[in-house]
Design a protein around this motif. Structure first.
Motif, PDB file in Angstrom:
ATOM      1  N   ARG A  19       0.823  -1.214   0.000  1.00  0.00           N
ATOM      2  CA  ARG A  19       0.000   0.000   0.000  1.00  0.00           C
ATOM      3  C   ARG A  19       0.855   1.261   0.000  1.00  0.00           C
ATOM      4  N   LEU A  22      -2.784   7.339  -2.103  1.00  0.00           N
ATOM      5  CA  LEU A  22      -3.511   7.536  -3.351  1.00  0.00           C
ATOM      6  C   LEU A  22      -2.963   8.765  -4.063  1.00  0.00           C
ATOM      7  N   PRO A  23      -2.505   8.653  -5.312  1.00  0.00           N
ATOM      8  CA  PRO A  23      -2.002   9.826  -6.032  1.00  0.00           C
ATOM      9  C   PRO A  23      -3.086  10.891  -6.168  1.00  0.00           C
ATOM     10  N   ALA A  26      -5.206  10.956  -9.383  1.00  0.00           N
ATOM     11  CA  ALA A  26      -5.838   9.687  -9.747  1.00  0.00           C
ATOM     12  C   ALA A  26      -7.028   9.858 -10.690  1.00  0.00           C
ATOM     13  N   MET A  39      -0.595   3.705 -11.098  1.00  0.00           N
ATOM     14  CA  MET A  39       0.149   3.146  -9.986  1.00  0.00           C
ATOM     15  C   MET A  39       1.459   2.517 -10.467  1.00  0.00           C
ATOM     16  N   THR A  43       2.188  -1.950  -6.295  1.00  0.00           N
ATOM     17  CA  THR A  43       1.623  -1.048  -5.290  1.00  0.00           C
ATOM     18  C   THR A  43       0.110  -0.994  -5.454  1.00  0.00           C
ATOM     19  N   TYR A  44      -0.560  -0.582  -4.380  1.00  0.00           N
ATOM     20  CA  TYR A  44      -1.992  -0.306  -4.454  1.00  0.00           C
ATOM     21  C   TYR A  44      -2.304   0.865  -3.540  1.00  0.00           C
ATOM     22  N   ALA A  45      -3.459   1.496  -3.777  1.00  0.00           N
ATOM     23  CA  ALA A  45      -3.914   2.609  -2.944  1.00  0.00           C
ATOM     24  C   ALA A  45      -5.410   2.472  -2.752  1.00  0.00           C
ATOM     25  N   ILE A  88      -5.077  -0.541  -8.520  1.00  0.00           N
ATOM     26  CA  ILE A  88      -3.797  -1.181  -8.838  1.00  0.00           C
ATOM     27  C   ILE A  88      -3.449  -0.877 -10.295  1.00  0.00           C
ATOM     28  N   ALA A  89      -2.205  -1.128 -10.661  1.00  0.00           N
ATOM     29  CA  ALA A  89      -1.815  -1.046 -12.066  1.00  0.00           C
ATOM     30  C   ALA A  89      -2.417  -2.230 -12.817  1.00  0.00           C
ATOM     31  N   THR A 139      -5.919   2.116 -15.050  1.00  0.00           N
ATOM     32  CA  THR A 139      -6.139   1.597 -13.704  1.00  0.00           C
ATOM     33  C   THR A 139      -7.027   0.361 -13.734  1.00  0.00           C
TER      34      THR A 139
END
Length: 350
Positions: A19, A22-23, A26, A39, A43-45, A88-89, A139
């Protein structure tokens, strides 16, 4: 590190991911352009705000119900989608297949307008939404009610902290390789300016000389008038590694934490008014670094840079903020309900 599995059949739907914050960009890209993944790999947000369909018109919702959705000023429509969606990407997705009758988009991809468009290959349950249309960062958004987070069994790397924002590799340049302004910068500046409008309480602002004034001056001038009178608010750059010199400015531009997204605050100064800024953008303003291809050597004193090389690239137009990033952030700040700021918003919204 974690993996996300289907809540129905426990099929693994992601690669191991860790984690991060969050950009801020986004949901804000450049119209009619294809974008890279939002992302970084592995990684994840999590987005705590409602997002995606269903959407309801402001006139049908009303101010009180909209406020419960985190929107405090009139907008065209309000999202009643899920909170805490996981992004996630696309390259980190696993064992998901497109739901073909939900793959609508504007022109170059899918935009998620019909809701989740990815199904679990194990049980067919709708679990996520792929988004990659023009103007959108690529995304995959996992639906929080359809997935479960599980430990991956792999060791996690060091968690990002304030020290990371001081490293040269954390800086985000303001100009793209093609010579245009960075899309991340435009969105980050829009988000920061919304916070600055609230922090300045309707007063003019004075930016510090140097990179902040040179790069952000035109964008700030589009929303807050400049001034140096007794009612002007002074703005300064603050954060990890910056030593305070002289009186503290009225408003501090500070980085967001790379893991939590929370703004940096000066130690033992709870009264400080801070405006959070994307940590990569902040790092470039705070530590622009040497731009010469040749290091300063020989008789030049320490700290002196060469001046016989071209200036950093600057696009033909001045940097402006991303309007939707600015407006979407402003309406989600509860202070916009105060009479003074509401008049400001009503006078400028289309």
């Amino acid at each position: 590190m974690d993996v996300f599995v289907c809540a129905g059949c426990r099929t693994e739907l992601t690669a191991p991911v860790s984690r991060v914050a969050l950009p801020v960009h986004a949901h804000h890209g450049a119209w009619e352009e294809l974008h890279p993944p939002l992302m970084a790999p592995a990684t994840y947000a999590v987005d705590p705000l409602p997002g995606g369909p269903p959407w309801r018109l402001w006139g049908d919702v009303g101010s009180e119900e909209a406020a419960r959705q985190g929107v405090y000023a009139p907008v065209y429509s309000v999202s009643f989608g899920a909170r805490n969606r996981i992004v996630i990407a696309p390259g980190d997705s696993r064992s998901m297949t497109l739901i073909l009758d939900k793959c609508e988009g504007y022109c170059r991809g899918v935009d998620g307008r019909a809701g989740p468009n990815l199904a679990c290959e194990g049980c067919g349950r709708a679990v996520a939404t792929r988004m990659d249309d023009c103007g959108m960062w690529q995304t995959v958004w996992l639906e929080p009610a359809a997935v479960v987070r599980r430990p991956s069994g792999l060791p996690a790397g060091p968690k990002p902290d304030w020290d990371d924002v001081q490293h040269p590799e954390h800086r985000v340049p303001p100009v793209e390789p093609d010579g245009s302004w960075s899309r991340r910068w435009e969105a980050a500046v829009g988000v920061a300016l919304a916070h600055l409008v609230v922090a300045a309480e309707g007063r003019p602002v004075t930016l510090p000389a140097g990179p902040v004034a040179e790069l952000l001056g035109s964008a700030v001038g589009g929303h807050r008038r400049a001034g140096a009178g007794s009612d002007a608010r002074t703005v300064g750059l603050a954060g990890p590694g910056i030593r305070a010199i002289g009186p503290r400015p009225d408003v501090l531009l500070v980085p967001r934490h790379p893991l939590t997204g929370e703004p940096w605050r000066p130690p033992d100064d709870e009264a400080a008014v801070v405006v959070p800024l994307d940590s990569g953008v902040w790092a470039y303003l705070a530590y622009p670094g040497e731009t010469s291809p040749m290091p300063a050597t020989g008789v030049l004193p320490p700290g002196v840079l060469r001046d016989d090389y071209p200036l950093p690239p600057r696009p033909r137009r001045l940097l402006t903020s991303h309007y939707r990033a600015y407006n979407d952030t402003l309406v989600r700040l509860s202070a916009i309900r105060t009479p003074q700021l509401r008049r400001y918003y009503d006078a400028r919204r289309p």
